[in-house]
Design a protein around this motif. Structure first.
Motif, PDB file in Angstrom:
ATOM      1  N   GLY A 535      57.529  72.967  23.480  1.00 57.44           N
ATOM      2  CA  GLY A 535      58.401  74.037  23.014  1.00 57.44           C
ATOM      3  C   GLY A 535      59.533  73.470  22.186  1.00 57.44           C
ATOM      4  O   GLY A 535      60.012  72.366  22.452  1.00 57.44           O
ATOM      5  N   THR A 536      59.954  74.238  21.192  1.00 60.23           N
ATOM      6  CA  THR A 536      61.064  73.830  20.326  1.00 60.23           C
ATOM      7  C   THR A 536      61.914  75.057  20.058  1.00 60.23           C
ATOM      8  O   THR A 536      61.398  76.084  19.604  1.00 60.23           O
ATOM      9  N   SER A 537      63.196  74.965  20.355  1.00 59.57           N
ATOM     10  CA  SER A 537      64.055  76.126  20.129  1.00 59.57           C
ATOM     11  C   SER A 537      64.498  76.185  18.676  1.00 59.57           C
ATOM     12  O   SER A 537      64.287  75.249  17.891  1.00 59.57           O
ATOM     13  N   GLN A 538      65.129  77.278  18.314  1.00 60.21           N
ATOM     14  CA  GLN A 538      65.523  77.506  16.920  1.00 60.21           C
ATOM     15  C   GLN A 538      66.441  76.393  16.422  1.00 60.21           C
ATOM     16  O   GLN A 538      67.338  75.934  17.136  1.00 60.21           O
ATOM     17  N   ASN A 539      66.190  75.931  15.216  1.00 57.80           N
ATOM     18  CA  ASN A 539      66.992  74.882  14.583  1.00 57.80           C
ATOM     19  C   ASN A 539      66.943  73.554  15.343  1.00 57.80           C
ATOM     20  O   ASN A 539      67.854  72.733  15.230  1.00 57.80           O
ATOM     21  N   TYR A 540      65.906  73.369  16.117  1.00 56.48           N
ATOM     22  CA  TYR A 540      65.687  72.101  16.826  1.00 56.48           C
ATOM     23  C   TYR A 540      66.829  71.772  17.795  1.00 56.48           C
ATOM     24  O   TYR A 540      67.218  70.615  17.941  1.00 56.48           O
ATOM     25  N   ARG A 541      67.308  72.792  18.499  1.00 59.45           N
ATOM     26  CA  ARG A 541      68.366  72.534  19.479  1.00 59.45           C
ATOM     27  C   ARG A 541      67.809  71.968  20.788  1.00 59.45           C
ATOM     28  O   ARG A 541      68.511  71.261  21.504  1.00 59.45           O
ATOM     29  N   ASP A 542      66.580  72.324  21.094  1.00 61.38           N
ATOM     30  CA  ASP A 542      65.951  71.881  22.337  1.00 61.38           C
ATOM     31  C   ASP A 542      64.512  71.500  22.059  1.00 61.38           C
ATOM     32  O   ASP A 542      63.802  72.196  21.319  1.00 61.38           O
ATOM     33  N   ALA A 543      64.068  70.415  22.691  1.00 65.31           N
ATOM     34  CA  ALA A 543      62.668  70.000  22.611  1.00 65.31           C
ATOM     35  C   ALA A 543      62.143  69.877  24.038  1.00 65.31           C
ATOM     36  O   ALA A 543      62.765  69.221  24.887  1.00 65.31           O
ATOM     37  N   TRP A 544      60.997  70.510  24.301  1.00 69.44           N
ATOM     38  CA  TRP A 544      60.464  70.597  25.658  1.00 69.44           C
ATOM     39  C   TRP A 544      59.010  70.129  25.710  1.00 69.44           C
ATOM     40  O   TRP A 544      58.272  70.250  24.732  1.00 69.44           O
ATOM     41  N   THR A 545      58.597  69.670  26.872  1.00 68.91           N
ATOM     42  CA  THR A 545      57.184  69.485  27.181  1.00 68.91           C
ATOM     43  C   THR A 545      56.998  69.622  28.688  1.00 68.91           C
ATOM     44  O   THR A 545      57.770  69.046  29.472  1.00 68.91           O
ATOM     45  N   VAL A 546      56.001  70.421  29.052  1.00 72.98           N
ATOM     46  CA  VAL A 546      55.583  70.495  30.460  1.00 72.98           C
ATOM     47  C   VAL A 546      54.090  70.188  30.487  1.00 72.98           C
ATOM     48  O   VAL A 546      53.312  70.771  29.721  1.00 72.98           O
ATOM     49  N   ALA A 547      53.704  69.248  31.343  1.00 73.02           N
ATOM     50  CA  ALA A 547      52.304  68.823  31.420  1.00 73.02           C
ATOM     51  C   ALA A 547      51.910  68.673  32.885  1.00 73.02           C
ATOM     52  O   ALA A 547      52.734  68.287  33.713  1.00 73.02           O
ATOM     53  N   TYR A 548      50.654  68.999  33.188  1.00 74.03           N
ATOM     54  CA  TYR A 548      50.175  68.772  34.557  1.00 74.03           C
ATOM     55  C   TYR A 548      48.756  68.233  34.534  1.00 74.03           C
ATOM     56  O   TYR A 548      47.916  68.628  33.726  1.00 74.03           O
ATOM     57  N   SER A 549      48.527  67.284  35.431  1.00 76.22           N
ATOM     58  CA  SER A 549      47.220  66.671  35.618  1.00 76.22           C
ATOM     59  C   SER A 549      46.703  67.092  36.985  1.00 76.22           C
ATOM     60  O   SER A 549      47.242  68.002  37.613  1.00 76.22           O
ATOM     61  N   HIS A 550      45.672  66.421  37.472  1.00 78.26           N
ATOM     62  CA  HIS A 550      45.187  66.701  38.825  1.00 78.26           C
ATOM     63  C   HIS A 550      46.180  66.233  39.886  1.00 78.26           C
ATOM     64  O   HIS A 550      46.112  66.682  41.031  1.00 78.26           O
TER      65      HIS A 550
END
Length: 738
Positions: A535-550
């Motif tokens: 995820g990236t918020s407007q104007n690059y204020r926030d950068a996100w990643t959520v990931a899940y494995s086993h």
């Protein structure tokens, strides 16, 4: 007469008048036992010290300090009673609360200038003073004596001694012998040796001077402990062998290492907050340890990786980072990094796992999930990624990819299909669903956010995203995040069907579906099964990643405390790199290793391969989809055609690996016979015999759940699986070996 002689006379008179009604009435108010609430010592999941949860108090000078302990005793260990009384109150069981003989002896010592080892204050008088601290005046000393009489009269001697052992100061903020045993020796009070008991019993006389972390303080405590051992040996409480062993143990003691919490103060504050909210529950009132789910080794790894990657992105304006790691299935938090450094002047004191920020596209999976739940979407539907009818919403890359399946639209994180889908299901329905998932607790009108709530307008926190994604990973069942083994939680509840949760997981775990927005073999692709969303918020204020494995769920946020824009840092090119590095580290994956695994498909669905209409007669581009039997025929044949064998032939055989149109490069540095390609079915039955066919010729026969390895040869190849004794075969996959 000296002041001490006057005090002695008063004490003797008080003893003689202890039954006097007036004195007892005045002291009765201070006779009830009062103790601060017991505080906890927090240990990580492997037993390593993490932090203490104390109470802040102010001393007579107004200076703030933190105190710990006050653990009650289930019973008084004999060694503890003996060592304490030999130093503090020898005739404890033979006087009513004040010891006139001790007062007179102290008077004699004062006149003769002798060094005193024992004071005139009894255990009961010390309890009175610790419960109601006051300046050490003779008037207050008289009051302590009167209150000591009332304490013993009301509560008895055993209870008085037990209460003293709960309140007594043992240095470095520790109160109570049970807490001190854990704090200094990391063992229950019943397991303390004679030397350890004597050393602790020595400290309450002067906790500040007898600081066991300093050589001088330890020496003073040892001297008093040796005196206690000698007196106990003299009185027969321990024999000569035991006394000698205790002296040797005391002689060998070195200054203690102070208990140090982890560098990330946010973690200690997390547990303090949970304790104050009443969510942490020790196993017993007599054992106030908290067994955290945190793994400090993983915590350090996560913090180090977070700082390393933040340093890479600082030139692009990133200033802070937050990371959380949970064990999949239990939601046990094993790493919780609130910022790069608590002491960083660039907002380091903020815990960014708990700060509300714009989530960018990380809410999109839940928009799709609700549409699937409501029957407003099927995996074979087409969603338009076109500028017309997009309500003024554009894609982040400024491009439009045309008609797309839900799998492609979500995996490519296209804004237009997501906002149109949200509008189709309804603003209020989506707003309520996101609230049900715990992603917000706003009391506002859904219209105030509009369709842009799908692309970042609705603020949320990293810890809330972790909980919501954990529900996806747990087949639609939502559990609270867990920070301790004994913690209050709400009962788990179902927030979406198993079918929907597994479909969304399959969308997020499909590297082919991410094309063309996210190229293959980048930070979104792993050598094992992982569902991931950026995820990236407007104007690059926030950068996100959520990931899940086993095994794990990893969440990463990157941004700035002042909410200013970064320069071109999106979730996919920043936070995703940190999440990838951490997930690979957690799994212990080695370079070049590929785990032959996948996520469980939705039950009661069959796999088909969808081919784009413009892919040509050889169907060079396909996507595997899981559909219900009634959904096999796509609704828009002009754009998508289904490549599936006749039902009597295709059956359940679906090749999991290799993928269709996969490009494989042989390793020129290893022998030819080691360059092999794994062949495996999706959920192959262990009782079925499978014939693997390569380029029209049988290669080998294997069980349905068996992985076989084909020696690779250069060129384009066609691989298919067939049942050995039935006319059932998989759809062939094309592989190019170079």
């Amino acid at each position: 007469m000296s002041r001490l002689a006057l005090l002695a006379a008063l004490a003797v008179a008080l003893t003689a008048l202890r039954g006097g009604t007036m004195i007892m009435q005045e002291a009765e108010g201070g006779a009830a036992f009062v103790a601060p609430q017991a505080t906890q010592i927090v240990y990580d999941r492997n037993g390593a010290f993490l932090s203490q949860i104390g109470r802040a108090i102010r001393d007579a000078k107004g200076e703030k300090r933190v105190e710990y302990g006050f653990w009650p005793l289930e019973r008084i260990p004999g060694r503890v009673a003996a060592a304490t009384l030999i130093l503090e109150d020898r005739r404890f069981y033979s006087h009513p609360g004040i010891d006139a003989r001790a007062v007179l002896r102290a008077l004699w010592d004062n006149f003769s200038h002798r060094r005193r080892v024992e004071g005139a204050s009894t255990i009961a008088m010390q309890v009175a003073r610790m419960q109601s601290p006051a300046p050490r005046t003779y008037a207050n000393k008289f009051w302590e004596a009167a209150t000591g009489l009332a304490i013993v009269a009301r509560n008895g001697q055993e209870a008085t001694l037990s209460h003293y052992l709960r309140l007594a100061p043992y240095g470095l903020g520790s109160h109570g012998i049970a807490h001190a045993a854990r704090f200094y020796f990391d063992k229950p009070v019943d397991d303390l040796s004679w030397a350890q008991v004597a050393l602790l019993a020595a400290i309450p006389q002067s906790p500040g001077r007898m600081n066991l972390t300093h050589e001088s303080g330890l020496r003073l405590a040892k001297e008093r402990a040796l005196y206690a051992i000698a007196q106990l040996e003299k009185e027969g409480a321990l024999d000569a062998t035991q006394a000698e062993l205790a002296r040797r143990e005391l002689s060998a003691m070195r200054p203690f290492e102070g208990k140090r919490r982890p560098d990330t103060l946010h973690l200690a504050l997390r547990y303090e907050r949970l304790a104050h909210e009443g969510r942490l529950h020790p196993a017993s009132i007599y054992d106030q340890r908290i067994h955290a789910t945190i793994d400090l080794a993983v915590e350090r790894e996560a913090a180090q990786l977070a700082r390393r990657y933040l340093s890479i992105f600082r030139n692009a304006g990133a200033r802070q980072v937050a990371v959380m790691v949970a064990a999949r299935g239990t939601n046990a938090i094993i790493a919780d990094v609130g910022s790069a450094d608590y002491n960083d002047p660039r907002a380091g004191a903020f815990d960014f796992t708990r700060v509300s920020r714009s989530p960018g596209s990380t809410l999109k999976p839940f928009i799709y999930a609700l549409a699937l739940e409501r029957g407003a979407l099927r995996p074979t539907d087409l969603l338009d990624d076109i500028p017309e009818g997009a309500s003024g919403v554009a894609n982040a890359d400024g491009l439009y990819l045309g008609p797309m399946t839900p799998r492609q639209a979500l995996a490519n994180s296209r804004n237009v299909p997501a906002t149109n889908l949200l509008r189709r299901v309804g603003l209020e329905a989506n707003f309520s669903f996101l609230h049900e998932l715990g992603l917000h607790d706003l009391d506002a009108a859904p219209e105030s956010f509009g369709v842009s709530m799908a692309i970042g307008a609705l603020p949320t926190r990293l810890e809330k995203l972790m909980r919501a994604y954990a529900a996806l990973a747990d087949d639609g069942l939502m559990h609270d995040l867990s920070f301790a083994r004994d913690e209050t939680h709400e009962a788990p509840r179902r927030v979406m069907s198993l079918d929907t949760a597994r479909l969304i997981t399959s969308f997020l775990a499909d590297p082919q579906a991410r094309l063309p927005s996210f190229p293959r073999y980048g930070p979104l692709e792993y050598p094992f099964a992982v569902a991931v969303k950026t995820g990236t918020s407007q104007n690059y204020r926030d950068a996100w990643t959520v990931a899940y494995s086993h095994k794990f769920i990893v969440g990463v946020w990157l941004g700035r405390g002042d909410a200013n824009a970064m320069r071109g840092l999106a979730g996919a090119n920043s936070a995703a790199r940190l999440a990838h590095a951490l997930m690979v580290k957690l799994h212990g994956a080695k370079p070049g290793e590929i785990a032959l695994e996948s996520f469980a498909p939705p039950p009661d669905r069959v796999a088909i391969d969808l081919c784009r209409a413009d892919a040509g007669p050889n169907c060079a581009q396909t996507l595997r989809e899981w559909v219900k039997p009634g959904e096999i025929a796509p609704p828009a044949p002009a754009s998508v055609s289904a490549q599936i064998e006749d039902a009597s032939v295709a059956g359940p055989l679906v090749i999991a690996t290799p993928e269709h149109n996969m490009h494989v490069w042989r390793n020129p540095e290893q022998p030819q016979h080691l360059n092999k390609l794994a062949l495996k079915l999706v959920n192959g039955g262990k009782d079925a015999q499978i014939v693997w066919v390569v380029d029209g010729a049988p290669f080998t026969v294997a069980q349905g759940d068996e992985t076989v390895f084909w020696p690779m040869t250069p060129g384009a190849h066609r691989i298919q699986a067939r049942l050995a004794l039935a006319p059932v075969r998989s759809r062939p996959v094309r592989v190019v070996v170079e």
